[in-house]
Design an enzyme around this catalytic site. Structure first.
Site, PDB file in Angstrom:
ATOM      1  N   CYS A 104      25.399 -89.738  -0.325  1.00  0.00           N
ATOM      2  CA  CYS A 104      25.586 -91.184  -0.456  1.00  0.00           C
ATOM      3  C   CYS A 104      25.306 -91.740  -1.859  1.00  0.00           C
ATOM      4  O   CYS A 104      26.146 -92.484  -2.384  1.00  0.00           O
ATOM      5  CB  CYS A 104      24.829 -91.957   0.614  1.00  0.00           C
ATOM      6  SG  CYS A 104      23.318 -91.207   1.203  1.00  0.00           S
ATOM      7  N   ARG A 117      19.029 -78.776   1.801  1.00  0.00           N
ATOM      8  CA  ARG A 117      17.790 -79.341   2.342  1.00  0.00           C
ATOM      9  C   ARG A 117      16.825 -78.197   2.588  1.00  0.00           C
ATOM     10  O   ARG A 117      17.210 -77.175   3.150  1.00  0.00           O
ATOM     11  CB  ARG A 117      18.055 -80.081   3.660  1.00  0.00           C
ATOM     12  CG  ARG A 117      18.956 -81.285   3.452  1.00  0.00           C
ATOM     13  CD  ARG A 117      19.160 -82.058   4.739  1.00  0.00           C
ATOM     14  NE  ARG A 117      20.187 -83.075   4.513  1.00  0.00           N
ATOM     15  CZ  ARG A 117      20.710 -83.842   5.473  1.00  0.00           C
ATOM     16  NH1 ARG A 117      20.295 -83.712   6.715  1.00  0.00           N
ATOM     17  NH2 ARG A 117      21.629 -84.732   5.172  1.00  0.00           N
ATOM     18  N   GLN A 151      28.919 -81.074   4.536  1.00  0.00           N
ATOM     19  CA  GLN A 151      29.207 -82.103   5.536  1.00  0.00           C
ATOM     20  C   GLN A 151      30.650 -82.579   5.411  1.00  0.00           C
ATOM     21  O   GLN A 151      31.201 -82.624   4.314  1.00  0.00           O
ATOM     22  CB  GLN A 151      28.296 -83.321   5.310  1.00  0.00           C
ATOM     23  CG  GLN A 151      26.829 -83.017   5.469  1.00  0.00           C
ATOM     24  CD  GLN A 151      25.979 -84.232   5.141  1.00  0.00           C
ATOM     25  OE1 GLN A 151      26.194 -84.906   4.140  1.00  0.00           O
ATOM     26  NE2 GLN A 151      25.012 -84.505   6.000  1.00  0.00           N
ATOM     27  N   ASP A 188      31.682 -85.461   5.162  1.00  0.00           N
ATOM     28  CA  ASP A 188      31.025 -86.738   4.932  1.00  0.00           C
ATOM     29  C   ASP A 188      32.019 -87.780   4.435  1.00  0.00           C
ATOM     30  O   ASP A 188      33.034 -87.441   3.823  1.00  0.00           O
ATOM     31  CB  ASP A 188      29.947 -86.515   3.865  1.00  0.00           C
ATOM     32  CG  ASP A 188      28.872 -87.586   3.902  1.00  0.00           C
ATOM     33  OD1 ASP A 188      28.883 -88.406   4.838  1.00  0.00           O
ATOM     34  OD2 ASP A 188      28.023 -87.586   2.998  1.00  0.00           O
ATOM     35  N   HIS A 227      31.829 -92.227   3.099  1.00  0.00           N
ATOM     36  CA  HIS A 227      31.140 -93.519   3.058  1.00  0.00           C
ATOM     37  C   HIS A 227      32.185 -94.605   2.998  1.00  0.00           C
ATOM     38  O   HIS A 227      33.077 -94.553   2.159  1.00  0.00           O
ATOM     39  CB  HIS A 227      30.183 -93.571   1.877  1.00  0.00           C
ATOM     40  CG  HIS A 227      29.057 -92.603   2.041  1.00  0.00           C
ATOM     41  ND1 HIS A 227      29.094 -91.335   1.502  1.00  0.00           N
ATOM     42  CD2 HIS A 227      27.899 -92.686   2.744  1.00  0.00           C
ATOM     43  CE1 HIS A 227      27.991 -90.693   1.859  1.00  0.00           C
ATOM     44  NE2 HIS A 227      27.253 -91.483   2.615  1.00  0.00           N
ATOM     45  N   LYS A 266      21.774 -95.693  13.474  1.00  0.00           N
ATOM     46  CA  LYS A 266      22.973 -94.854  13.539  1.00  0.00           C
ATOM     47  C   LYS A 266      23.466 -94.647  14.966  1.00  0.00           C
ATOM     48  O   LYS A 266      22.686 -94.684  15.920  1.00  0.00           O
ATOM     49  CB  LYS A 266      22.713 -93.507  12.875  1.00  0.00           C
ATOM     50  CG  LYS A 266      21.606 -92.666  13.475  1.00  0.00           C
ATOM     51  CD  LYS A 266      21.472 -91.350  12.670  1.00  0.00           C
ATOM     52  CE  LYS A 266      20.296 -90.529  13.162  1.00  0.00           C
ATOM     53  NZ  LYS A 266      20.041 -89.335  12.362  1.00  0.00           N
ATOM     54  N   HIS A 286      27.829 -94.766   6.603  1.00  0.00           N
ATOM     55  CA  HIS A 286      27.791 -93.312   6.386  1.00  0.00           C
ATOM     56  C   HIS A 286      28.338 -92.703   7.664  1.00  0.00           C
ATOM     57  O   HIS A 286      27.862 -93.042   8.742  1.00  0.00           O
ATOM     58  CB  HIS A 286      26.358 -92.799   6.223  1.00  0.00           C
ATOM     59  CG  HIS A 286      25.549 -93.516   5.190  1.00  0.00           C
ATOM     60  ND1 HIS A 286      24.973 -92.862   4.125  1.00  0.00           N
ATOM     61  CD2 HIS A 286      25.192 -94.815   5.062  1.00  0.00           C
ATOM     62  CE1 HIS A 286      24.296 -93.741   3.393  1.00  0.00           C
ATOM     63  NE2 HIS A 286      24.405 -94.922   3.941  1.00  0.00           N
TER      64      HIS A 286
END
Length: 633
Positions: free
Chosen positions: A332, A361, A379, A381, A383, A463, A509
Site C-alpha cells: 500500500c 513478512r 499478493q 493486490d 488499491h 475489513k 485495499h
RNA sequence: GCCGGAUUAGCUCAGUGGUAGAGCAACUGAUUUGUAAUCAGUAGGCCGCAAGUUCGAAUCUUGCAUCCGGCACCA
C-alpha cells in the site's frame, strides 16, 4: 397426575414425575438416545422431567448428540489422565469438530507413548459403566472443593463465572468436573468409537502470556463404523497434501537455505503463471491498471505509513551503511507513492492500481507450513483510490469480481465476515466509526450476508474477509477488502475536487486470492492435484505404443504444441501400461495413446485421468476438443 | 516464539554401541509391448550440523538448524 408433551404434540399422562430415561422407556424411544430436550433446552436423561414439559429426545448420531458424546469423552480422558498421572490439574476440555480435546496443567509433557496407555484406561472407565450424576453447588463450596483438590485453574475459572449463573458439576466415580452439561447417564453408553489422536502444547485461556498447558486431542463418533470412516478420510486427505503433491508432480521444492521461500520448478511455475494470467485477465475487465513497485524501502517511509510502529515485529529490517532498510510487508505505501506523482483530479477517480506484489513478512518459525504459510509471497493486490461516495459502488463491483473468480476457480461457495477495529490501531474512533459504517452499508448493498469478526480488522481500517470452502470441507480465508481513511492521510495523498479544493481519497485495499503461494497450495489440495485442463501444468502427454508409431506421435505432439497446448511426448521404450501409470500418478489430465491403428487412420485414443474408458477420435476432432476444453474461463 | 516428535540413498522407510540396508526412482543392457508397474545388471551414503561420552557412535548425552503435529500469530 403429571404429563408431558412429545414432539408430535401428543400429551402423555404419567403415573408420577419421571426421569428422562424412564420416560424414554415408557414411550419406547429409540435405544440410541443420549440426552433430552426439555422445552427446547438440552438436559440429562438422568434428570426429573417437570410436569407439562415438551420433551424431545436427542440421538447419538445427530449433531447435538455427537457433541454430548465428545464432551463425555473429554471427561473420560480427564479421568483416565488423573488416574494415571496424579497431581495433573484439569482445565478445559470441550467438544470440537470431529472430536474433543482436554488441556491439562502438568510439569512433564505427555509423550506419544502415553496415548495408548491413556486410551486403554479410557476404555476401562467406559467398561466400569459409572453413573454420571449432576450436582448443583454453591460458588463457595465449588471453589473450596477444587482448591482442596489442588485444582487451581478450575477454582480460578469458577470465580469468573457470572454471579447469576448456577454452578453445576458432574461426577463419574471419583472424578468430578465443573460442567454445564448435559452428559450421558453413565460412562458405558460412550461406547468404543473414540481414539486419541495427537498431543500439543497450549496456553491457559488461549493466551501465549499465560501458563503453558498440555493438550490431548481425540476423535469420537456415534458408531465404530463412523470412527473407521473418519480415520480413512483423514488418510485420504493426507494424499492431497500440497507438499507431497508438489514433490511428486514436480511443482516446487523448499530447502533449508531459503526457509519460507518457494523454489518453483518449471511445471509449478507454469501453474503459477497460468493463475496469475487468469487474475490479470479478470481485473483488466474491471479497469484495474497493473504496476510494479520496489521491494526495499527506507525506514522513513514505514515511519510515515505507521508500519514502523504497528508492524515492525513482522518486518525484515537491516542496516546498510548509514541507511536502515526494510523489505515491504505490504504494497500500500508504495502504491500511494505512484498515486502522488502529479496532480490527481476527481475525474480520475476511482483509480484502481493492481500489483502482483512480492511481500516479505518475518513469520514466526512455528507458523511456516509448506507453500501455504511462507515469508516471501506474492499478493494479487490492488488499491482503489476513490471518493467517499464511491466506496459502496466499488465494494459491490469488487464482490461481483470475486464471486466470478471463485466460481471459475472451482469454489462456488464462500462466506463473508466483517472484521472491525482491533486494539492496536491507527486513527481516531471517529474515523473508525465512519469506516465501519460505510463497510456495513456496502456489504449489505452487495447483497451478501455476513457475520462480524470483532477486533480483527487491519491496523488502518476494518475489513471484509472472504472465506471459501474446499472439496473436503475445509475453510480458508482468501479474499479481503479493507476500507482505509488513514493511510492517505498519513502519506499525504490528495486529489482536486470539483470545487477546486484538495481532498483525501479513500483507499480500498483488496485481494481476491490473498497470496498466490497460499492459494496455489489450496488449489492443489482442493483438486488433489487433478487440475481442470486450463490449469494443468501438463495438459496432454502423447504416448506411443511401439516405435512403429513414434513418428506419428511426434506429429501429434507438434500439432498440439502449435495450438499452444501444454504437451509432452513419451516415446520411451516402455509398455503402454507403464506409461499410463506414470503419467496418471503425476496427474496429467489427458493421455493421447497412439499405436499403429491410430497412425494409419489419423486418430488418437484419448485416455482421461478421471476415467477408465478411452475415446477414439480423429486427430482433427481431438485437437478441437482439447483446445476448447483448455480455454481459460 | 511455545510444547512434543522427527531428521539414514533422489523418494518411502528398516537398522537401539561392533564392516550402513530394502523397495521404488536413476543408469546400462535385453525386451517392441494396446490402457495404472517387462526382466536382468550397475551405481548411489560425512546416517541434518557441531561438540561430548566410549577402545569403538547412525545408535548414548548436550547444543544448534530444519521439518512435522498442535498452540500462539496470520495472506
Amino acid at each position: 397426575m403429571p404429563s408431558i408433551i412429545t414432539a408430535d404434540g401428543a400429551v402423555h399422562q404419567l403415573p408420577k414425575q419421571l426421569k428422562g430415561y424412564e420416560i424414554a422407556k415408557q414411550l419406547s424411544a429409540p435405544k440410541n438416545i443420549v440426552a433430552v430436550k426439555i422445552n427446547g433446552i438440552p438436559g440429562d436423561l438422568s434428570g426429573l422431567v417437570p410436569d407439562k414439559a415438551k420433551v424431545e429426545f436427542i440421538q447419538r448420531e445427530e449433531f447435538l448428540g455427537l457433541e454430548i458424546l465428545r464432551h463425555d469423552c473429554a471427561h473420560v480422558l480427564a479421568q483416565a489422565v488423573q488416574e494415571l498421572f496424579p497431581r495433573t490439574q484439569i482445565t478445559f476440555g470441550p467438544a470440537i469438530e470431529n472430536g474433543f480435546y482436554y488441556d491439562f496443567a502438568r510439569d512433564t509433557p505427555f509423550t506419544p507413548e502415553d496415548l495408548p496407555k491413556i486410551e486403554k484406561r479410557m476404555h476401562e472407565i467406559v467398561n466400569r459403566n459409572l453413573p454420571i450424576t449432576r450436582h448443583i453447588w454453591t460458588r463457595e463450596h465449588a471453589i473450596q472443593f477444587f482448591k482442596s483438590k489442588g485444582e487451581a485453574f478450575k477454582a480460578e475459572h469458577i470465580s469468573t463465572i457470572p454471579a447469576n449463573e448456577e454452578i453445576s458439576v458432574y461426577q463419574q466415580g471419583d472424578f468430578i468436573d465443573l460442567c454445564t452439561g448435559p452428559h450421558l447417564p453413565n460412562t458405558g453408553q460412550l461406547g468404543k468409537a473414540f481414539k486419541l489422536t495427537k498431543i500439543s502444547g497450549s496456553y491457559w485461556r488461549g493466551d501465549a502470556k499465560n501458563a503453558k498447558l498440555q493438550r490431548i486431542y481425540g476423535t469420537c463418533w456415534a458408531t465404530e463404523q463412523q470412527l473407521k470412516d473418519y480415520l480413512h478420510q483423514q488418510e485420504e486427505a493426507e494424499k492431497r497434501d500440497h507438499r507431497r503433491l508438489g514433490r511428486t508432480m514436480g511443482l516446487f521444492h523448499l530447502q533449508e537455505e531459503a526457509v519460507g521461500s518457494v523454489f518453483w520448478h518449471p511445471k509449478g511455475w507454469t501453474l503459477y503463471r497460468t493463475l496469475e494470467n487468469y487474475v490479470r485477465s479478470q481485473i483488466a475487465h474491471h479497469d484495474y491498471r497493473e504496476v510494479r513497485t520496489p521491494l526495499l524501502f527506507d525506514k522513513s517511509l514505514w515511519e510515515k505509513s505507521g508500519h514502523w510502529e504497528k508492524y515492525r515485529k513482522d518486518m525484515f529490517v537491516f542496516q546498510e551503511e548509514e541507511q536502515i532498510l526494510a523489505l515491504k510487508p505490504m504494497n500500500c505505501p508504495a502504491h500511494v507513492q505512484i498515486f502522488k506523482q502529479g496532480i490527481t483530479s476527481y475525474r480520475d477517480l476511482p483509480l484502481r492500481m493492481a500489483e502482483f506484489g512480492c511481500c516479505h513478512r518475518n513469520e514466526a518459525s512455528g507458523s511456516l507450513h509448506g507453500i501455504m504459510r511462507v515469508r516471501s509471497f506474492t499478493q494479487d493486490d490492488a488499491h482503489i483510490f476513490c471518493r467517499e461516495d464511491q466506496v459502496v459502488g466499488e465494494t459491490i463491483a469488487f464482490c461481483r469480481l470475486l464471486e466470478k473468480m471463485y466460481h471459475d476457480l472451482g469454489f462456488p461457495e464462500f462466506t463473508v465476515k466483517l472484521a472491525d477495529r482491533p486494539a492496536l490501531r491507527a486513527g481516531t474512533d471517529d474515523v473508525w466509526d465512519k469506516a465501519e459504517n460505510i463497510l456495513h452499508e456496502a456489504v449489505k448493498k452487495a447483497g451478501l450476508s455476513y457475520t462480524v469478526n470483532p477486533g480483527e480488522g487491519a491496523f488502518y481500517g476494518p475489513k471484509l474477509e472472504f472465506y471459501l470452502k474446499d472439496s473436503i470441507g475445509r475453510v480458508w480465508q482468501c479474499g479481503t477488502l479493507q476500507v482505509d481513511y488513514i493511510m492517505p492521510e498519513r502519506l499525504d495523498a490528495s486529489y482536486i475536487a470539483e470545487d477546486g479544493s484538495k481532498k483525501r481519497p479513500v483507499m480500498l485495499h483488496r485481494a481476491v486470492l490473498g497470496s498466490l503461494e497460499r492459494f496455489l497450495g489450496i488449489l492443489i489440495e482442493h483438486h488433489g492435484g487433478r487440475f481442470p485442463l486450463w490449469l494443468a501444468p501438463v495438459q496432454v502427454v502423447v504416448a506411443n505404443i511401439t516405435d512403429a508409431s513414434a513418428v506419428y506421435a511426434k506429429n501429434v505432439y507438434e500439432q498440439l504444441q502449435q495450438l499452444g497446448v501444454r504437451t509432452e511426448i513419451d516415446t520411451r521404450n516402455e509398455k503402454i501400461t507403464y506409461k499410463i501409470r506414470e503419467h496418471s500418478e503425476s496427474k496429467v489430465p489427458l493421455i493421447f495413446v497412439v499405436g499403429t491403428r491410430e497412425a494409419e487412420q489419423q486418430q488418437v485414443a484419448i485416455r482421461r485421468l478421471s476415467g477408465k474408458d478411452q475415446d477414439i477420435l480423429s486427430l482433427a476432432e481431438a485437437l478441437k476438443h482439447v483446445q476448447q476444453e483448455a480455454k481459460q474461463p
